[in-house]
Scaffold this active site. Structure first.
Site: not given
Ligand code: TTP
Ligand code: MG
Length: 406
Positions: A102-103
């Site tokens: 997602d990034e």
């Molecule tokens: P993140 O971008 O860290 O988290 P997010 O998108 O859910 O929330 P936000 O950015 O708004 O704080 O991680 C992206 C995805 O990766 C998340 O939706 C689920 C997965 N993930 C895991 O499976 N385990 C983890 O410990 C983390 C941090 C993320």
């Molecule tokens: Mg995120």
């Protein structure tokens, strides 16, 4: 350099909520079920108000938020969504470097100035929402670390700019060191133990930081002064050096046949993934984590494999060489991948059975064993769930059997 960092908000949870509007406004928690062993992958911002966080034990999450909606992740859906996100984002950039599904970092230096880059950033936010129904947070800055910091600044659905080094330095100076990019809990604790709690103190104590943390220390001192010279490097799957897959079991497994079957499924999965990109490896790796969390990785180099079954055979061989104790996690990888190294024809190739027939034959045997139709291009998580379900059933049967004995 002009860099945009995009990060989706509560990614897995947002995808589920988009696809089922009845979940809107609810605390949605993606990960294990409360009665399983496991952790929270992510959760909606509503769930975060209860204190639920990524990585938290699911039991702890349930204690904080019993009214939450708990769901297993649908990785295929997130991967597909990620692919569509990149179709929107990547054409704006000269390079796109994904850090997670997602990034990504986007290098937009070519547009010439920050005003034009800001327009792109807003367009990215708007199109991501219009075309995929999802919100993201976007940071715009002069380097990667500052762009990432900026995207976190006003999450969720945020937009923030840090145009200059000076802005970044003055914004960060008084903040806790753990807000500085690349400072995790361990580094933060070490810095704190040295009496360093704020970012500006890293600059004040640069010699100590560099001495204690070496290369990372020099990077941190640079960051505290607003310097990050890392380039945005496009990642392409065909550049990967290895491909691996692993699975954590709900309960520990000590049955060797089950472990071998799981290894086979993982082998099919990694073999399909690598061959999809025309990649060939010359090594196989096996990772095993035991119930006490001790992990071992064993590799075998210079193997010649003709298909998934050959990969599995190498991994089975490696399994024989590790301790026989209850297993919590198992993973299989193909290593030393190389696109150029096309597979050489060997005598093996004119063997009686083709690798395809062999694997079909094996999967057919497994079908009878588990009453589940394993086939190539299967959903490997589903397949492993099935094997695992049968293992669990057998364990319960065994326990019942034991109970009956006088
Ligand atoms: P993140 O971008 O860290 O988290 P997010 O998108 O859910 O929330 P936000 O950015 O708004 O704080 O991680 C992206 C995805 O990766 C998340 O939706 C689920 C997965 N993930 C895991 O499976 N385990 C983890 O410990 C983390 C941090 C993320
Ligand atoms: Mg995120």
């Amino acid at each position: 350099m002009i860099v945009i960092h995009v990060d989706m908000d509560a990614f897995y949870a947002s995808v589920e909520i988009r696809d089922d509007p009845s979940l809107k406004g609810k605390p949605v928690i993606i990960g294990s079920m409360p009665d399983e062993r496991g952790v929270v992958a992510t959760c909606s911002y509503e769930a975060r108000e209860f204190g639920v966080r990524s990585g938290m034990n699911i039991k702890e999450a349930y204690r904080l938020c019993p009214e939450g909606v708990y769901m297993h992740p649908n990785f295929d859906k997130y991967k597909e969504t990620s692919r569509k996100l990149h179709e929107i984002w990547d054409p704006y950039a000269s390079a796109s470097e994904p850090m997670a599904l997602d990034e990504t970092y986007l290098d937009v230096t070519h547009v010439g100035d920050f005003d034009k880059a800001a327009e792109i950033a807003h367009e990215i936010k708007r199109r991501t929402l219009d075309e995929l129904g999802l919100t993201c947070s976007v940071g715009l800055s002069y380097c990667k670390a500052a762009a990432k910091t900026a995207s976190e600044e006003l999450k969720p659905n945020g937009y923030f700019e840090i145009r200059t080094k000076e802005e970044f330095v003055s914004m960060m100076a008084g903040r806790d060191v753990k807000e500085l990019y690349s400072v995790g809990p361990k580094t933060a604790a070490k810095l704190n133990a040295m009496g360093i709690t704020t970012v500006s103190q890293i600059t004040d104590r640069r010699t100590d930081v560099e001495r204690t943390f070496g290369k990372h220390g020099r990077f941190l001192v640079g960051l505290a002064e607003g310097i990050d010279e890392r380039l945005v490097e496009s990642y392409r799957p065909e550049d990967a050096k290895s491909v691996s897959r692993e699975i954590t079991f709900q309960s520990n497994i000590d049955d060797i046949v089950l472990l071998m079957d799981v290894i086979l499924i993982l082998s099919v999965s990694v073999y399909e993934r690598s061959s999809k990109y025309g990649l060939y490896g010359n090594g196989v790796s096996l990772k095993v984590t035991y119930s006490d969390m001790e992990s071992v990785v064993r590799t075998k180099n210079r193997v010649s494999y003709r298909g998934a079954l050959d990969v599995a055979k190498e991994a089975w061989e490696l399994l024989r060489k590790v301790d026989r104790r209850p297993v919590r996690l198992i993973g299989v990888g193909i290593i030393n991948l190389d696109k150029k190294r096309a597979r050489q024809t060997t005598l093996l190739d004119i063997d009686d059975e083709s690798p395809e027939d062999e694997i079909d034959h094996y999967l057919e045997k497994m079908r009878n064993r588990y009453h589940f139709d394993f086939k190539k291009n299967m959903d490997w998580t589903l397949a492993i769930d099935r094997i695992h379900g049968v293992a669990e059933h057998m364990r319960i049967q065994r326990m019942k059997g034991k109970g009956k004995r006088p």
